[in-house]
Design a protein around this motif. Structure first.
Motif, PDB file in Angstrom:
ATOM      1  N   LEU A 170       8.254   4.187  -2.815  1.00  0.00           N
ATOM      2  CA  LEU A 170       7.710   4.748  -1.868  1.00  0.00           C
ATOM      3  C   LEU A 170       8.163   6.218  -1.999  1.00  0.00           C
ATOM      4  O   LEU A 170       7.554   6.908  -1.184  1.00  0.00           O
ATOM      5  CB  LEU A 170       8.381   4.647   0.104  1.00  0.00           C
ATOM      6  N   MET A 171       8.955   6.668  -2.660  1.00  0.00           N
ATOM      7  CA  MET A 171       9.738   8.203  -2.418  1.00  0.00           C
ATOM      8  C   MET A 171       8.764   9.007  -3.651  1.00  0.00           C
ATOM      9  O   MET A 171       9.221  10.166  -3.776  1.00  0.00           O
ATOM     10  CB  MET A 171      11.071   7.853  -2.255  1.00  0.00           C
ATOM     11  N   GLY A 172       8.364   7.922  -4.963  1.00  0.00           N
ATOM     12  CA  GLY A 172       7.872   8.754  -5.560  1.00  0.00           C
ATOM     13  C   GLY A 172       8.279   8.349  -7.068  1.00  0.00           C
ATOM     14  O   GLY A 172       8.856   9.307  -8.272  1.00  0.00           O
ATOM     15  N   SER A 173       9.775   7.579  -6.703  1.00  0.00           N
ATOM     16  CA  SER A 173      10.957   7.675  -7.744  1.00  0.00           C
ATOM     17  C   SER A 173      10.311   6.975  -8.828  1.00  0.00           C
ATOM     18  O   SER A 173       9.697   5.796  -7.640  1.00  0.00           O
ATOM     19  CB  SER A 173      12.240   7.771  -7.010  1.00  0.00           C
ATOM     20  N   ALA A 174      11.286   7.093 -10.100  1.00  0.00           N
ATOM     21  CA  ALA A 174      10.559   5.547 -10.613  1.00  0.00           C
ATOM     22  C   ALA A 174      12.149   4.668 -10.680  1.00  0.00           C
ATOM     23  O   ALA A 174      12.744   4.897 -10.836  1.00  0.00           O
ATOM     24  CB  ALA A 174      10.813   6.313 -12.034  1.00  0.00           C
ATOM     25  N   VAL A 175      11.718   2.634 -11.011  1.00  0.00           N
ATOM     26  CA  VAL A 175      13.032   2.049 -10.860  1.00  0.00           C
ATOM     27  C   VAL A 175      12.847   1.577 -12.055  1.00  0.00           C
ATOM     28  O   VAL A 175      11.383   1.089 -13.423  1.00  0.00           O
ATOM     29  CB  VAL A 175      12.168   1.605 -10.111  1.00  0.00           C
ATOM     30  N   VAL A 176      14.089   1.157 -12.516  1.00  0.00           N
ATOM     31  CA  VAL A 176      14.664   0.369 -13.823  1.00  0.00           C
ATOM     32  C   VAL A 176      15.282  -0.970 -14.046  1.00  0.00           C
ATOM     33  O   VAL A 176      15.646  -1.263 -12.738  1.00  0.00           O
ATOM     34  CB  VAL A 176      15.458   1.403 -14.291  1.00  0.00           C
ATOM     35  N   LEU A 177      14.356  -1.301 -14.292  1.00  0.00           N
ATOM     36  CA  LEU A 177      14.371  -3.069 -14.585  1.00  0.00           C
ATOM     37  C   LEU A 177      15.156  -3.635 -15.714  1.00  0.00           C
ATOM     38  O   LEU A 177      14.471  -3.062 -15.909  1.00  0.00           O
ATOM     39  CB  LEU A 177      13.277  -3.875 -14.458  1.00  0.00           C
ATOM     40  N   TYR A 178      16.018  -3.992 -15.221  1.00  0.00           N
ATOM     41  CA  TYR A 178      16.768  -4.696 -17.060  1.00  0.00           C
ATOM     42  C   TYR A 178      17.501  -6.252 -16.055  1.00  0.00           C
ATOM     43  O   TYR A 178      17.484  -6.498 -14.867  1.00  0.00           O
ATOM     44  CB  TYR A 178      18.712  -3.911 -17.149  1.00  0.00           C
ATOM     45  N   ASP A 179      16.446  -6.491 -17.559  1.00  0.00           N
ATOM     46  CA  ASP A 179      16.824  -8.721 -17.736  1.00  0.00           C
ATOM     47  C   ASP A 179      17.641  -8.837 -18.456  1.00  0.00           C
ATOM     48  O   ASP A 179      17.783  -8.586 -20.065  1.00  0.00           O
ATOM     49  CB  ASP A 179      15.658  -9.204 -17.911  1.00  0.00           C
ATOM     50  N   GLY A 180      18.929  -8.918 -18.240  1.00  0.00           N
ATOM     51  CA  GLY A 180      20.520  -9.324 -19.004  1.00  0.00           C
ATOM     52  C   GLY A 180      21.684  -9.038 -18.875  1.00  0.00           C
ATOM     53  O   GLY A 180      21.411  -9.278 -17.507  1.00  0.00           O
ATOM     54  N   SER A 181      22.732  -9.233 -19.835  1.00  0.00           N
ATOM     55  CA  SER A 181      24.436  -8.989 -19.098  1.00  0.00           C
ATOM     56  C   SER A 181      24.133  -7.844 -19.815  1.00  0.00           C
ATOM     57  O   SER A 181      23.398  -6.702 -20.447  1.00  0.00           O
ATOM     58  CB  SER A 181      24.730  -9.925 -20.748  1.00  0.00           C
ATOM     59  N   PRO A 182      24.941  -6.976 -18.894  1.00  0.00           N
ATOM     60  CA  PRO A 182      25.402  -5.737 -19.079  1.00  0.00           C
ATOM     61  C   PRO A 182      26.492  -5.361 -19.781  1.00  0.00           C
ATOM     62  O   PRO A 182      27.043  -3.683 -20.040  1.00  0.00           O
ATOM     63  CB  PRO A 182      26.237  -6.065 -16.949  1.00  0.00           C
TER      64      PRO A 182
ATOM     65  N   GLY B  33       9.218  -3.401   9.713  1.00  0.00           N
ATOM     66  CA  GLY B  33      10.174  -3.598   9.770  1.00  0.00           C
ATOM     67  C   GLY B  33      11.101  -3.022   8.207  1.00  0.00           C
ATOM     68  O   GLY B  33      11.621  -2.065   8.364  1.00  0.00           O
ATOM     69  N   ALA B  34      10.564  -3.961   7.213  1.00  0.00           N
ATOM     70  CA  ALA B  34      10.860  -3.195   6.120  1.00  0.00           C
ATOM     71  C   ALA B  34      10.528  -2.569   5.646  1.00  0.00           C
ATOM     72  O   ALA B  34      11.916  -1.095   4.878  1.00  0.00           O
ATOM     73  CB  ALA B  34      10.638  -4.302   5.270  1.00  0.00           C
ATOM     74  N   LEU B  35       9.140  -1.986   5.493  1.00  0.00           N
ATOM     75  CA  LEU B  35       8.450  -0.501   5.602  1.00  0.00           C
ATOM     76  C   LEU B  35       9.732   0.912   5.942  1.00  0.00           C
ATOM     77  O   LEU B  35      10.094   1.681   5.425  1.00  0.00           O
ATOM     78  CB  LEU B  35       7.356  -0.350   5.362  1.00  0.00           C
TER      79      LEU B  35
ATOM     80  N   GLU C 183       1.062  -1.314   0.004  1.00  0.00           N
ATOM     81  CA  GLU C 183      -0.332  -0.039  -0.055  1.00  0.00           C
ATOM     82  C   GLU C 183       1.324   1.470   0.121  1.00  0.00           C
ATOM     83  O   GLU C 183       0.425   2.448  -0.552  1.00  0.00           O
ATOM     84  CB  GLU C 183      -1.294   0.065   1.434  1.00  0.00           C
ATOM     85  N   HIS C 184       1.390   1.446   0.734  1.00  0.00           N
ATOM     86  CA  HIS C 184       2.820   2.503   0.977  1.00  0.00           C
ATOM     87  C   HIS C 184       3.551   2.231  -0.213  1.00  0.00           C
ATOM     88  O   HIS C 184       3.767   3.723  -1.170  1.00  0.00           O
ATOM     89  CB  HIS C 184       3.848   2.141   2.100  1.00  0.00           C
ATOM     90  N   MET C 185       4.191   1.305  -1.187  1.00  0.00           N
ATOM     91  CA  MET C 185       4.806   1.127  -2.220  1.00  0.00           C
ATOM     92  C   MET C 185       4.290   2.358  -3.106  1.00  0.00           C
ATOM     93  O   MET C 185       4.346   3.149  -4.445  1.00  0.00           O
ATOM     94  CB  MET C 185       5.328   0.448  -3.133  1.00  0.00           C
TER      95      MET C 185
END
Length: 660
Positions: free
Chosen positions: A328-340, A288-290, A88-90
């Motif tokens: 939680l902070m209103g930022s976007a998160v980048v998800l990447y699947d693959g070789s760097p 705790g995690a929150l 909910e907080h996320m």
């Protein structure tokens, strides 16, 4: 000193905003970060209680007290009486709902976005369908999926209804996954058909089938054709397809209820391997995690609305859980699947430019790859939005720091942070109000009463000691799954110093509070930021025909490198030839993961043991790192003292070869 924050950067930082809030709302005048840290670890109830109000935590009921005791050990209770939900907080951030919640890119999919509005809609649909499948609070839901947006949606939906989440990366071998998931008896498994890495496809149909067969508690398998989207061939006939679950009418927000759970309700199970037995099944609570992740993201990553965070990780590492806290902070998160480094070594920097990343994270090992390939991101890409670097996973060097200032940009907050799976956070890390010194972790994190102790429990400054924590904090494990009486929990962190958390890292804290991590002080392997349990390796290696016994260590080397040799004792008449080396490496790659494959394999006459039957991993590691043998290992404590002589000779030969 490599960088000093500008006055404007300091004034706009979240740390300064909190100092102002404390002055205005609490009448507390703290001069700077150092004063704030000291207050946070001496007035523990006041600090965490202030954060509850500052972050406006949503609870169905008020808490009766912040913490039930201030002594360290399992079972400390935080915010008793409260009822909260992590998901909910996320998803509650009230910014522009059409802004990205996730950017996502993989070797099979182009860069895409999922808005906050779309993310919330998908989570509500999936959560509602999980409830329809009979999943309720406390049920375990597990994932064998890559770092893609579907996995994040599955996690948030699971948590939203009070079920317990756990994840394994698809590159894990079948045995490694089963050893984890069988401990928690999951009700639902999310699985993908495979993944692509470095341009090569890795099918996981048979692996999924084997995992499912080994988990009799499963009631539902959710199958995602990710590698081959048009081929819907699930591993079991009654599997539910992802698209079927999601093909339902939207669930309006006002008609959806998050399951707000008690303060000690399990959120997820993460696994950290020890040297013996099965991987530790570590449970964190919602509250705790929150509290910990809001603190981490806000103050130590300085994340804000409109920010974009990326860290190169897989779903099998707790960093995946941690970076999602950007939501939680209103930022976007980048998800990447693959070789760097595929299709080129600059792929992640192009992604950073395309997403407008403000915080970029990776391991020091990745920086070495960039150096070798002559990559200069600041020259080749528009990184004007980039404000900070997050280095994690292994100790960073001055050269790592210098590379960013030389090749990325001069005005950059380069941070190195260190924590662990056990706490889903960091012990030492960064503050945007402090200068950056080469190779140095800026400070101890708020609420983390971290110190360096000698073996006899004496605090030292400017010297290397054991990393200890002397006061409790909310994200300590709530418990270990199936750990009666907290026996394994106590053995893991409270056996060396009574009432004090000993983490197993070597640390030095200098006079100004800067920190240096020198790697593991215990025998758990830490290779390129991935912690590996020796027990996992032994179980695989000693199944290879001809292997009688084995011992493995991992040594940290200058420049952030690692040396992980495996020593094997063979059955009479057997010789370590190329065929056996291939068999051992193949077994480790199949049963565990590619990261478990050693750098070298050597045949030895014997494996040294203690009188109590434990392999001498820590003493052997010390010998290979240059310690005097008599200081590294006591022959009186060995069951077979002559066995250590071969390793002493081996270490001396390596030393002479290095000098030559």
């Amino acid at each position: 000193m490599l960088w000093t924050p500008t006055k404007d950067f300091v004034e706009k930082s979240n740390v300064t905003q909190f100092l102002t809030w404390l002055r205005d709302r609490r009448g507390l005048n703290l001069a700077d970060y150092d004063a704030l840290w000291h207050w946070s670890v001496t007035e523990i109830e006041a600090f965490w209680g202030a954060l509850w109000d500052y972050f406006e935590v949503q609870s169905s009921t008020p808490y009766s007290r912040v913490v039930d005791r201030l002594t360290m050990g399992p079972g400390v209770r935080w915010f008793e009486g409260s009822r909260v939900n992590f998901a909910e907080h996320m998803l509650r951030y009230e910014g522009n709902v059409d802004e990205p919640g996730f950017y996502h890119l993989s070797e099979t999919r182009p860069l895409g976005t999922l808005s906050r509005r779309e993310l919330g809609a998908q989570v509500r649909i999936l959560a509602t369908q999980l409830r329809a499948l009979g999943v309720g609070p406390g049920d375990r839901v597990v994932s064998y999926m890559p770092n893609i947006v579907e996995t994040a949606v599955a996690m948030l939906a699971t948590v939203a209804i009070g079920a317990v989440w756990s994840s394994a990366a698809p590159e894990f071998g079948v045995k490694t996954v089963i050893e984890r998931f069988s401990q928690i008896e999951p009700k639902v498994l999310f699985a993908a058909d495979g993944y692509r890495f470095g341009g090569k496809d890795f099918d996981r149909l048979e692996e999924a089938r084997s995992i499912i067969a080994a988990l009799p508690s499963l009631k539902t398998v959710v199958w995602l054709p990710y590698l081959r989207p048009g081929v819907e061939a699930p591993p079991v006939p009654d599997a539910v397809l992802w698209r079927e679950l999601m093909d339902h009418s939207p669930v309006p927000g006002h008609l959806f209820s998050y399951e707000r759970v008690p303060h000690d309700h399990p959120l997820w199970v993460v696994f950290s391997s020890g040297t013996t037995g099965l991987p530790k099944a570590i449970v964190h609570s919602h509250v705790g995690a929150l509290m910990e992740m809001m603190k981490l993201a806000h103050f130590h990553l300085n994340l804000k609305p409109g920010g974009v965070i990326f860290f190169y990780t897989t779903t099998g590492w707790v960093m995946w859980n941690i970076i999602l806290a950007g939501l939680l902070m209103g930022s976007a998160v980048v998800l990447y699947d693959g070789s760097p480094v595929h299709p080129g070594p600059d792929v992640l920097w192009k992604m950073a430019a395309d997403t407008g990343a403000t915080c970029f994270g990776a391991s020091p090992t990745y920086i070495q790859i960039l150096e070798r390939n002559g990559i200069e991101p600041g020259r080749d890409f528009d990184l004007s939005r980039l404000e900070s670097i997050l280095l994690g996973g292994s100790p960073s060097t001055p050269e790592n720091f210098a590379w960013f200032y030389d090749k990325v940009k001069r005005d950059l907050w380069v941070t190195s942070q260190s924590g662990g799976t056990e706490i889903a956070s960091g012990f030492v890390g960064a503050s945007p109000t402090l200068p950056v010194h080469a190779g140095e972790i800026q400070t101890r994190m708020l609420g983390m009463d971290v110190h360096a102790w000698t073996d006899d429990g004496r605090e030292v400054t400017g010297e290397v000691g054991e990393l200890v924590v002397t006061s409790p904090f909310p994200s300590m494990p709530a418990f270990f799954w199936n750990d009666k009486g907290d026996k394994r929990y106590r053995e893991s962190y409270f056996e060396v110093f009574d009432g004090v958390w000993r983490h197993g890292d070597f640390i030095k804290i200098n006079e100004r509070g800067g920190c240096y991590i020198y790697g593991r002080s215990d025998s758990t392997l830490n290779r390129y930021g991935v912690r590996i349990g020796t027990a996992e390796i032994y179980r695989a290696v000693e199944q290879v025909d001809g292997v009688l016994d084995s011992i493995i260590v991992c040594c940290e080397l200058p420049g952030g490198n690692f040396y992980m040799p495996l020593f094997v004792k063979l059955k009479p008449g057997r010789v370590l030839d190329e065929a056996m080396r291939k068999a051992i490496n193949g077994k480790l790659r199949l049963d565990c993961s590619p990261r478990h494959v050693p750098d070298e394999i050597h045949q030895v006459p014997d494996v040294p043991y203690t009188l109590t039957g434990k392999k001498l991993e820590v003493p052997l590691r010390k010998i290979l790192m240059g310690w005097a043998p008599e200081k590294a290992a006591s022959r009186d404590a060995m069951a077979n003292p002559p066995a250590i002589d071969w390793y002493i000779g081996f270490a001396e030969e390596r030393k002479q070869t290095a000098v030559a």
